[in-house]
Design an enzyme around this catalytic site. Sequence first.
Site, PDB file in Angstrom:
ATOM      1  N   GLY A   9      -2.215   8.546  -6.193  1.00 44.43           N
ATOM      2  CA  GLY A   9      -3.933   8.299  -6.017  1.00 44.43           C
ATOM      3  C   GLY A   9      -4.095   9.729  -4.806  1.00 44.43           C
ATOM      4  O   GLY A   9      -3.692   9.715  -4.598  1.00 44.43           O
ATOM      5  N   CYS A  10      -5.302   9.637  -5.610  1.00 45.13           N
ATOM      6  CA  CYS A  10      -6.688  10.784  -4.930  1.00 45.13           C
ATOM      7  C   CYS A  10      -6.461  10.495  -3.169  1.00 45.13           C
ATOM      8  O   CYS A  10      -6.214  11.039  -2.249  1.00 45.13           O
ATOM      9  CB  CYS A  10      -7.600  10.391  -4.882  1.00 45.13           C
ATOM     10  SG  CYS A  10      -8.834   8.706  -5.136  1.00 45.13           S
TER      11      CYS A  10
END
Length: 893
Positions: A710-711
């Site tokens: 995930g970012c």
Amino acid sequence: MLTLRSTASAVARRARGSACRLPAIYGRTLPRATIAVDIVARREYGSPSSDSISTRSTVVQLLSNIGSKREVQQYLSHFSSVSSQQFAVIKVGGAIITEHLESLTSALAFLNHVGLFPVVVHGAGPQLNKLLEDAGVEPQFEEGIRVTDGKTLAVARKLFLEENLKLVEKLEELGVRARPITSGVFSADYLDKQKYDLVGRINKVNKGPIEAAINAGCLPILTSMAETPEGQVLNVNADVAAGELARELEPLKIVYLSEKGGLFNADTNEKISAINLDEEYDHIMSQWWCRYGTRLKIKEIKELLDGLPRTSSVAIIHPADLQKELFTDTGAGTLIRRGNKLTTASALSDFEDLEKLKDVLVRDREGLDARATVDRYVEGLKLREFKAYFDDPMDALAIVLPPTSSTSFSNLVTFTITKAGWLTNVADNAFAAIKKDYPKLVWTVKEDDENLTWFFDKAEGSLSKDGEVMFWYGIENSDEIKELMIEFTKHGRSMLGDSNLEARLQRAAMAASGMSASVKASSAQVQQARAFSTSARRPLSKSSRLTRSSTLSRGYATTTNPNPPFGNKNSSNTQPAKVALIGARGYTGQALINLLNAHPNMDLRHVSSRELAGQKLKGYDKRDITYENLTAEDVRRMEQNGEIDCWVMALPNGVCKPFVDAIEEGRGPQNSVIVDLSADYRFDSKWTYGLPELVNRADIAKATRISNPGCYATAAQLGIAPLVPFLGGSPTIFGVSGYSGAGTKPSPKNDVQNLLDNIIPYSLTDHIHEREISTQLGVEVAFIPHVAVWFQGIHHTINIPLRDSMTSRDIRQLYQERYAGEKLVKVTGEPPLVKAISGKHGVQIGGFGVHSSGKRVVVCATIDNLLKGAATQCLQNMNLALGFAEYEGIPLD
């Protein structure tokens, strides 16, 4: 346990009598096989005396505790065979002087006490960075070279003189005469005055001051400063200075002292023991882990050694291991040499000069009939299939007889190496080549051979009887081992070969026993075998028994991992990869399309989006593509037909499983790669977590199922990872993302009007990224995400409790070292800004604000959520898994 102090004193007393003035020789109490031996001898200045000669003898005896006496004497003889300034050039980094001064000076004193004079050149980079930082000056670098203005040069010159004096004075304290040489050696012109200012390119080396120092009995200690013809002092890199010195002096050894103690193979996380450039350079440079500093270092070393005699070599080692590297066959760090490239022959006609072959075979034969015996041996080779390995000067020659119809293993029947061959380590090279070609090998050696453990290192099992030792590797079948044991114990050399070469070949040709292996391994042949391990010496029982070799010999990078790190994928892949993108409507999908459009080796074939089906894909120029609404059945059929090399799932969480299942069901010959950008498989142990900067890249390269991080999680992990060993509690992450992170589906979180003059917290506890970060780092974290009015980019403010008190500078250095060479991670002093990272492909980490207690630090990290937080990282994983260069198609700032 061996106490060096008492041992040395006893030897010295016996040598000179109790009335003599004894040198103060001391060391740590260590096991016999341990390396760290710190020897210091205080002596009067002047010409060699009986005291100094006795000191040399004592030191040699002590040195024998880390290797055999044979090794020590051979290497001392080798090093003493050239002029004093040609022994070694040793490059000392600034960090070594600061952190390892005792080990460094003890090692240099050790060398001096056995009559050797290394030429030392040092730098002071870390100290200079600190001085400039304290003065409020941010160090500036262009392409890895320090930009040196007048102020920086003034600070550097003063610092270099101080560090030089520190090293000289410490050596003098240890009874070693040392001479500071701070000018007059390196002449230079400007490297690029406009770009680098006062940085020099060395154009001449004056070795006069070095020779004068050595002739006066002093170790020359040089700074890496140069002067122009007009007298302008210029800054030069210490590595460059050491290289130029080596080109002028042509030393046997060029030593780079390193805190890491060598180069490492990221596939195995093991130190690379040795690299033979003639054989291995292209292979090493093609490996995915050979990049940045490692790649540049190997390239520069090759260029250096290409201009030096073949006897010269480069060693990268820790200062505490200097003695073991120089005086033992096993070495300690990474040894890099040109080596001799091997040639193979499978017929006598392959040899350009048959008489030269016979001369090589004769050189180890004794007796008046040696030539006649060799003639018959060569004739015998016509009767039997064989493979020979040799270098151009034929300093090494090995002959192997392949398996016969009655056996499954091969036989090493000849193995002869000259002294020059051992110095260039062709023996190891030849054996490595044999092992690649023959998975099962048998050979015999005399039990009293002083180099027996070299063969133990090469073997997986052995059996001894009546003064002979039979070795083998690759034979795991119990019936085959039993057969070997029975034949050897029953018939001994009569079955496994004897000193009569003709009889040996004739028996082999007739396949009477199917295993004729005899290796003449005289001390002249196997002296200075680099792969030798003295700590492995063991007496052989007269009773027959199996012995597993448990020693670690000096190996080669290619034999450490002979197979490509990508499994069935080619690390130098040049075929375009066929890509399908499932779920292309979102921001991340479009960002990835833009990257694929610029990638020279990615061929986007299908783009699936239910909402956009039938529309033309924009932003992709390589071919006309129309959005499709691919079903799971479509995907299964395409996979079964081998139409796609890589599937990218850019779907919301919880949606992609039917497509993944379809790919699994339709798995065809391609066994294609899947990269999932959702969170669906981030906690599935069957999938590889694709964060290249923190996960072993070899695991990603070998994987076919990759879960893209995930970012938020990417930036948070990179922002915390270097401090995990120092944590004093759970980190807290305050994260703020632009509204693109909320996706394209309308909601209050991506409503610009709602976000105007506003910031929205959401999922205050138990966010999926909180679990992801905690799982991957192995520590519990608290994560508090927010969304703000800008479009793309994330900022993290991370509060990290510390177990022990630390300074901001210490922490920043930890991060700089951890991410050194990572092209997509930038460590800065100041807190990074979102507007500086938006549209960029990396992560910026900075701040490092330490609480007054020293027990808490605040670290800031920024990332573009659509790029390194998603699409760019996806492309990194695709490149690795498909066999392309990791950063192919990624614009690097």
